[in-house]
Design a protein around this motif. Structure first.
Motif, mmCIF file in Angstrom:
data_model
loop_
_atom_site.group_PDB
_atom_site.id
_atom_site.type_symbol
_atom_site.label_atom_id
_atom_site.label_comp_id
_atom_site.label_asym_id
_atom_site.label_seq_id
_atom_site.Cartn_x
_atom_site.Cartn_y
_atom_site.Cartn_z
ATOM 1 N N LEU A 28 -0.669 -4.976 3.132
ATOM 2 C CA LEU A 28 -2.024 -5.341 3.513
ATOM 3 C C LEU A 28 -2.491 -6.557 2.712
ATOM 4 O O LEU A 28 -1.918 -6.875 1.661
ATOM 5 C CB LEU A 28 -2.981 -4.170 3.262
ATOM 6 C CG LEU A 28 -2.745 -2.894 4.076
ATOM 7 C CD1 LEU A 28 -3.700 -1.799 3.608
ATOM 8 C CD2 LEU A 28 -2.922 -3.160 5.569
ATOM 9 N N ILE A 42 -3.845 6.780 -2.645
ATOM 10 C CA ILE A 42 -3.265 5.481 -2.306
ATOM 11 C C ILE A 42 -3.249 4.594 -3.540
ATOM 12 O O ILE A 42 -4.170 4.622 -4.368
ATOM 13 C CB ILE A 42 -4.083 4.803 -1.170
ATOM 14 C CG1 ILE A 42 -3.726 5.441 0.169
ATOM 15 C CG2 ILE A 42 -3.834 3.303 -1.111
ATOM 16 C CD1 ILE A 42 -4.500 4.889 1.329
ATOM 17 N N SER A 43 -2.216 3.773 -3.637
ATOM 18 C CA SER A 43 -2.114 2.807 -4.731
ATOM 19 C C SER A 43 -1.690 1.452 -4.147
ATOM 20 O O SER A 43 -0.852 1.399 -3.233
ATOM 21 C CB SER A 43 -1.089 3.270 -5.766
ATOM 22 O OG SER A 43 -0.971 2.334 -6.810
ATOM 23 N N TYR A 44 -2.271 0.395 -4.675
ATOM 24 C CA TYR A 44 -1.923 -0.958 -4.242
ATOM 25 C C TYR A 44 -1.139 -1.643 -5.349
ATOM 26 O O TYR A 44 -1.542 -1.641 -6.520
ATOM 27 C CB TYR A 44 -3.183 -1.762 -3.924
ATOM 28 C CG TYR A 44 -3.945 -1.244 -2.726
ATOM 29 C CD1 TYR A 44 -3.508 -1.505 -1.437
ATOM 30 C CD2 TYR A 44 -5.104 -0.484 -2.889
ATOM 31 C CE1 TYR A 44 -4.197 -1.036 -0.322
ATOM 32 C CE2 TYR A 44 -5.805 -0.012 -1.798
ATOM 33 C CZ TYR A 44 -5.355 -0.288 -0.516
ATOM 34 O OH TYR A 44 -6.043 0.185 0.570
ATOM 35 N N CYS A 50 0.876 -1.174 0.000
ATOM 36 C CA CYS A 50 0.000 0.000 0.000
ATOM 37 C C CYS A 50 0.918 1.231 0.000
ATOM 38 O O CYS A 50 1.600 1.523 0.989
ATOM 39 C CB CYS A 50 -0.884 -0.034 1.245
ATOM 40 S SG CYS A 50 -1.970 1.376 1.440
ATOM 41 N N VAL A 84 -0.439 6.737 4.897
ATOM 42 C CA VAL A 84 0.102 6.363 3.586
ATOM 43 C C VAL A 84 -0.258 7.417 2.544
ATOM 44 O O VAL A 84 0.583 7.843 1.744
ATOM 45 C CB VAL A 84 -0.416 4.973 3.165
ATOM 46 C CG1 VAL A 84 0.008 4.657 1.731
ATOM 47 C CG2 VAL A 84 0.096 3.903 4.119
ATOM 48 N N SER A 85 -1.495 7.867 2.549
ATOM 49 C CA SER A 85 -1.925 8.846 1.537
ATOM 50 C C SER A 85 -1.167 10.156 1.665
ATOM 51 O O SER A 85 -0.974 10.881 0.675
ATOM 52 C CB SER A 85 -3.434 9.096 1.657
ATOM 53 O OG SER A 85 -3.740 9.800 2.851
ATOM 54 N N LEU A 101 -4.311 4.291 6.561
ATOM 55 C CA LEU A 101 -4.529 4.758 5.192
ATOM 56 C C LEU A 101 -4.234 6.250 5.059
ATOM 57 O O LEU A 101 -3.695 6.699 4.028
ATOM 58 C CB LEU A 101 -5.967 4.456 4.781
ATOM 59 C CG LEU A 101 -6.320 2.953 4.719
ATOM 60 C CD1 LEU A 101 -7.815 2.757 4.566
ATOM 61 C CD2 LEU A 101 -5.569 2.267 3.578
ATOM 62 N N ALA A 113 -7.710 -5.609 0.429
ATOM 63 C CA ALA A 113 -7.766 -4.172 0.718
ATOM 64 C C ALA A 113 -8.034 -3.358 -0.536
ATOM 65 O O ALA A 113 -8.609 -2.262 -0.461
ATOM 66 C CB ALA A 113 -6.456 -3.716 1.372
ATOM 67 N N ARG A 114 -7.625 -3.862 -1.711
ATOM 68 C CA ARG A 114 -7.904 -3.135 -2.955
ATOM 69 C C ARG A 114 -9.393 -2.857 -3.112
ATOM 70 O O ARG A 114 -9.794 -1.796 -3.588
ATOM 71 C CB ARG A 114 -7.415 -3.962 -4.140
ATOM 72 C CG ARG A 114 -5.917 -3.987 -4.316
ATOM 73 C CD ARG A 114 -5.549 -4.945 -5.428
ATOM 74 N NE ARG A 114 -4.214 -4.711 -5.930
ATOM 75 C CZ ARG A 114 -3.415 -5.675 -6.370
ATOM 76 N NH1 ARG A 114 -3.828 -6.935 -6.358
ATOM 77 N NH2 ARG A 114 -2.214 -5.387 -6.832
#
Length: 327
Positions: free
Chosen positions: A269, A282-284, A195, A260-261, A257, A273-274
């Motif tokens: 994660l 946020i990018s997975y 994440c 991270v953002s 989250l 979570a996607r």
């Protein structure tokens, strides 16, 4: 000469056949009917008595009492021969139906008596309450124990193990590993993903490696969280033995989250979570060499035999046996 005692009537002779069942004319017992069924199958007192675990005289008394209560002769017997009478043959299917109906009644009563009353508090972290295996387990539990009241509590990353240990929840849907004293039943296995902040240079990639993520800080959790649990989820240490550098401490998923953002750290994660935690900024990204994680139902080892805990453990085992699931 027969073994049959006095008092039973010839099936063709007049008798109190129309007399209602009273204290002086008792209804047959299920035990008597079962004895008749076994005798009709064996046509031999010795073999029938052995199957019923009774003596031959006791079996003779059972049959004699049944004939007196029904006012018919069911079996003609001599020292060397046993034969079912026409009346006995006519009553045989009805006797069998009564015995089977009573067995069905006992099974139904046993099923109801095993149903569990009371209340079960179920804990969940992240999106575990919405996972297909969780819904299937709760459906199975309610089908088997409709009188059992359940409630689901959403717990944060910081305190979910404490809530189970203190008895605030009876069971917990979580992501292992778990500390000592907690037992689990694995419900599913799935990949873990990175994440990342959406502006991270690796965010646009389809797949990365742990080596490429080296040096990026990973969000941390409060000290009450078991360290062995978070080290697994932080991939600490990395395959080359290097330790992980930790960033801000987050107590729950929303704080994770947000951190991270804002570019303060990254996290690893479950791939689910996607779908469950899409957020702006946020990018997975899949991680090629990151081992998968598991999802599990957990309970305190000391409570495994409590009726409510045992009930949901059985429900979870049934779900896994009937339809193994992935998130």
């Amino acid at each position: 000469m027969t073994e049959h005692g006095q008092g039973a009537h010839d099936p063709g002779a007049p008798g109190p056949a129309g007399t209602p069942w009273t204290a002086s004319r008792q209804a047959p017992s299920v035990q008597q009917l079962e004895s008749f069924l076994i005798l009709a199958e064996e046509l031999h007192f010795g073999r029938a008595a052995a199957r019923l675990f009774v003596t031959q005289p006791a079996l003779s008394r059972q049959l004699r009492s049944l004939e007196e209560r029904l006012d018919v002769i069911l079996l003609q017997r001599s020292r060397r021969h046993v034969e079912i009478t026409p009346a006995g043959a006519a009553l045989l299917p009805k006797a069998r139906a009564v015995v089977e109906a009573m067995a069905g009644l006992c099974r139904a009563a046993g099923s109801h008596s095993r149903q569990i009353d009371g209340r079960l508090v179920i804990g969940s972290i992240g999106a575990e309450a919405a996972m297909p295996y969780t819904r299937a387990v709760l459906d199975e539990l309610h089908a088997c124990h409709p009188r059992l009241r359940t409630s689901v509590r959403s717990l944060d990353l910081a305190t979910h193990f404490d809530a189970l240990e203190r008895g605030e929840v009876d069971v917990l849907f979580l992501r292992p590993p778990v500390p000592p004293g907690i037992e689990t039943l694995t419900m599913a296995t799935e990949p873990r993903v990175a994440c990342l902040p959406a502006d991270d240079p690796l965010a646009g990639r389809d797949e990365v490696t742990l080596a490429e993520l080296s040096g990026r800080p990973v969000v941390d959790v409060p000290p009450q969280c078991p360290r062995m649990w978070w080290r697994f989820w932080a991939a600490d240490p990395r395959p080359d033995g290097s330790p992980v550098r930790y960033g801000p401490v987050v107590p729950d998923m929303e704080a994770l989250l947000l951190a991270v953002s804002r570019g303060q750290a990254m996290a690893f994660l479950p791939a689910a979570a996607r779908s469950f935690f899409p957020r702006p900024g946020i990018s997975y990204v899949a991680v090629q060499d990151l081992p998968p994680g598991t999802a599990a139902l957990a309970w305190a080892a000391r409570n495994r035999t409590l009726p409510t805990v045992a009930a949901i453990r059985r429900a979870a085992a049934t779900v896994l046996r009937n339809a193994p699931m992935d998130p």
